[in-house]
Scaffold this motif. Structure first.
Motif: not given
Ligand code: AMP
Ligand code: GLY
Length: 422
Positions: A109-111, A116-120, A185-186, A280-282
């Motif tokens: 959903l974030m995508r 903005s969140t960690a690449e995962g 995740e990164d 950025r969202v964790l």
């Protein structure tokens, strides 16, 4: 109005303490509660995941509002069940609670909402996860996709440790079904902050900012816990940052949830990393952060019951939250050994002496009453919370209170809120 509050942690004691100040409140029931909530209302011996028994109790006791504290009953559909019985309930429905209960859903959903969140990446099979982690030579963060009591995340500076963590979660099933899917995740760098907002499906109203201290050890060393202390406000969250968080994170996620036909109602918790590139969202949580809410609620002057009702009735736009400008610090006292194995049943002394200090409230988490004694009954035992003219004063007062409290094996971090000064 009669209110049923579900849960038994420090969060629920803080909410009960605040609800008790409401002029609208008649009876407050807490299921199952702890020794602290028993001072604010009547504890009811029903587990927070026994949906049927909770609905029966609410029906039988003219409950007008149910407030759900923890994530487990939310993801089991407690709000849906209450609504089906015609009882208003504060919290997201089961389908919306996925935002916390399923990190793969949240990531997706974030995508699709450009948040903005960690690449995962999401994995269903250990062999695939292992091959991916092995192909990387940077730190990784390994996350069980499901609910794991705040312990399902391992930050691994060495990818080899990441493979071990993935194996524990997926093959050894450390968190059961919660580890059926794994997120890799990164690792993000920066300062963490927790942003909580009331959401009524369309309106968003932010609470004051706060910062948690997740790791067990001072200087953020060691294993992650549910949270070892918190302070509010968090200076890292400036007004500009707050605007950015609203525009780039909260509005898009609430819109995304609506578009997904899982509209969000309740309190939304965004766990953020404030990086040099912005917030950025964790993770998202679907409930009040604990211990963050302890430091936040001692600062709230408004009537919390009115706020809960406004959220349920989708008229959050009619509410104004009034805050005490003074900062607050909450220091968690835990059982020795937590977040690993620990003993319970230790007598706690000194709570009253601690509360004799001005502007100190001791919230109970893992405690239980036995006769006239309060005993330890969990990993996190107390949240010793103080207000001060400055964060330093609040911190000094919280630690002065902590020093008045004793139980065998008590452990607490001595650096809670130091980050506010750097
Ligand atoms: P979560 O339950 O996803 O918030 O993760 C628990 C804790 O792990 C967070 O509060 C962070 O301290 C840490 N963490 C989670 N994801 C990341 C990440 N991508 N980069 C760095 N630290 C993280
Ligand atoms: N304190 C972190 C949480 O409630 O998830």
């Amino acid at each position: 109005m009669n209110v049923l509050l579900v849960g038994n942690g420090g969060r629920e004691h803080a909410v009960a303490w605040k609800l008790k100040q409401s002029k609208e409140l008649r009876n407050l029931y807490i299921a199952p509660g702890n020794a602290g909530t028993a001072r604010c209302g009547e504890n009811i011996d029903i587990s927070d995941t026994d949906i049927e028994a909770l609905v029966d109790f609410a029906k039988g006791n003219a409950v007008g509002l149910v407030v759900v504290g923890p994530e487990d009953p939310l993801s089991l559909g407690l709000v849906d069940a209450m609504e089906a019985a015609g009882i208003a309930a504060f919290g997201p429905r089961r389908s919306a609670a996925q935002l916390e209960a399923d990190k793969a859903f949240a990531k997706q959903l974030m995508r699709s909402s450009s948040i903005s969140t960690a690449e995962g990446r999401v994995f269903d099979r250990f062999s695939d996860a292992k091959a991916y982690i092995a192909s990387r030579d940077e730190p990784v963060v390994i996350k069980a996709a499901g609910l794991a009591k705040g312990k399902g995340v391992v930050v691994c500076d060495d990818p080899a440790d990441g493979i071990l963590a993935a194996e524990k979660i997926m093959c050894d099933r450390l968190f059961g079904d919660a580890g059926n899917q794994l997120i890799v995740e990164d690792k993000l760098l920066g300062e963490e902050a927790s942003i909580l907002a009331f959401v009524d499906g369309k309106n968003i109203y932010m609470l004051e900012s706060s910062q948690d201290h997740k790791p067990i050890g001072e200087g953020d060393a060691g294993a992650n816990t549910g949270g070892m202390g918190a302070y509010s406000p968090a200076p890292v969250i400036t007004d500009d940052m707050l605007d950015k968080i609203t525009r780039e994170i909260l509005v898009p996620i609430v819109d995304g949830m609506k578009r997904n036909e899982t509209p969000y109602k309740g309190v939304l918790y965004a766990g953020l990393m404030i990086t040099t590139g912005g917030p950025r969202v964790l993770e998202f949580n679907v409930r009040f952060g604990d211990p963050e809410i302890q430091a936040i609620l001692v600062r709230l002057k408004s009537d919390l019951l009115e706020v809960f009702q406004a959220v349920c009735e989708e008229r959050l736009d009619e509410i104004t939250l009034v805050w005490d400008p003074r900062p607050a610090v909450c220091v968690v006292m835990a059982s020795g050994g937590y977040p690993g194995d620990y003993e319970t049943g230790k007598a706690i002394c000194g709570i009253e002496e601690a509360e004799r200090l001005d502007d100190v409230v001791v919230f109970h988490a893992g405690t239980k009453q036995q006769g006239d004694k309060v005993l330890t009954n969990g990993g996190r035992v107390l949240g010793v919370t103080a207000l001060g003219q400055t964060t330093r004063e609040a911190q000094a007062r919280a630690y002065e209170a902590v020093e008045r409290i004793t139980f065998a094996g008590a452990y607490y971090r001595k650096d809670i809120a130091n980050k506010a000064f750097t």
